[in-house]
Design a protein around this motif. Structure first.
Motif, short mmCIF file in Angstrom:
data_model
loop_
_atom_site.label_atom_id
_atom_site.label_comp_id
_atom_site.label_asym_id
_atom_site.label_seq_id
_atom_site.Cartn_x
_atom_site.Cartn_y
_atom_site.Cartn_z
N SER A 1 0.98 -1.12 -0.06
CA SER A 1 -0.43 0.42 0.05
C SER A 1 0.76 1.52 -0.12
CB SER A 1 -1.03 -0.54 1.25
OG SER A 1 -0.49 -0.09 2.76
N THR A 2 1.81 1.48 0.58
CA THR A 2 3.02 2.35 0.48
C THR A 2 3.52 2.69 -0.59
OG1 THR A 2 4.60 0.50 1.24
CG2 THR A 2 3.40 2.20 2.65
N ASP A 3 3.80 1.70 -2.08
CA ASP A 3 4.66 1.89 -3.31
C ASP A 3 3.92 3.03 -4.03
OD1 ASP A 3 5.45 -0.52 -2.65
OD2 ASP A 3 4.50 -1.84 -4.45
N LEU A 4 5.04 3.45 -4.95
CA LEU A 4 4.49 4.90 -5.51
C LEU A 4 4.12 4.52 -7.14
CD1 LEU A 4 8.24 7.04 -5.35
CD2 LEU A 4 6.14 7.44 -3.54
N THR A 5 2.40 5.67 -7.20
CA THR A 5 1.97 4.66 -7.88
C THR A 5 2.70 6.10 -9.62
OG1 THR A 5 1.09 7.35 -8.05
CG2 THR A 5 -0.09 5.77 -7.08
N ASP A 6 2.64 5.70 -10.97
CA ASP A 6 3.31 5.86 -11.47
C ASP A 6 3.51 7.20 -11.39
OD1 ASP A 6 3.93 3.57 -12.85
OD2 ASP A 6 2.78 2.99 -14.12
N ALA A 7 2.75 8.30 -11.23
CA ALA A 7 1.65 10.15 -10.90
C ALA A 7 3.05 10.05 -9.56
CB ALA A 7 0.74 10.51 -11.05
N GLU A 8 2.93 9.86 -8.29
CA GLU A 8 3.65 9.53 -8.13
C GLU A 8 5.37 9.77 -7.74
OE1 GLU A 8 0.38 8.77 -4.05
OE2 GLU A 8 2.48 7.32 -4.86
#
Length: 132
Positions: free
Chosen positions: A7-14
């Motif tokens: 759940s803490t993984d970065l999204t592509d946008a982040e």
């Protein structure tokens, strides 16, 4: 990339927002040798550790090694990279909320912490002894 997302993984946008703010070279590497682990995975591991509070030794094995993650954390803390990330995120959050990018004023709140009666008497006797 890992097969199991957290759940803490970065999204592509982040990641697109943060990637340009990270140094291109590896910590302590003046030659710019190729990385064994991606900066995105290093940040994912840092966010996981921050969110869960787990000891470095208990990072899941599908993250880069704990020593590698900690070395990046220590280097990025010392060279101001983490401060720049925080400032950029704060600025973006303020803009999205319709506020100025930089705050013009700050507010500090403090509370009085009362000591126990015993602590107060102890402090008084210490002060009296010091005055004698």
């Amino acid at each position: 990339m890992r097969s199991k997302p957290y759940s803490t993984d970065l999204t592509d946008a982040e990641w697109a927002l943060l990637a340009p703010l990270l140094p291109q070279r590896r910590p302590g590497d003046g030659r710019g040798a190729p990385r064994k682990h991606s900066r995105r995975e290093i940040l994912n591991a840092l966010f996981y550790q921050l969110r869960t509070g787990c000891p470095w030794e208990d990072l899941p094995r599908d993250f880069p090694p704990k020593g590698t993650v900690y070395d990046y954390f220590r280097t990025w803390s010392r060279d101001g990279t983490l401060d720049r990330l925080h400032a950029a995120l704060r600025q973006q959050t303020r803009l999205q909320a319709g506020r100025d990018a930089q705050p013009r004023a700050g507010s500090v709140d403090s509370q009085t912490v009362k000591s126990t009666e015993k602590g107060g008497a102890l402090a008084r006797s210490a002060m009296m002894a010091a005055n004698d």
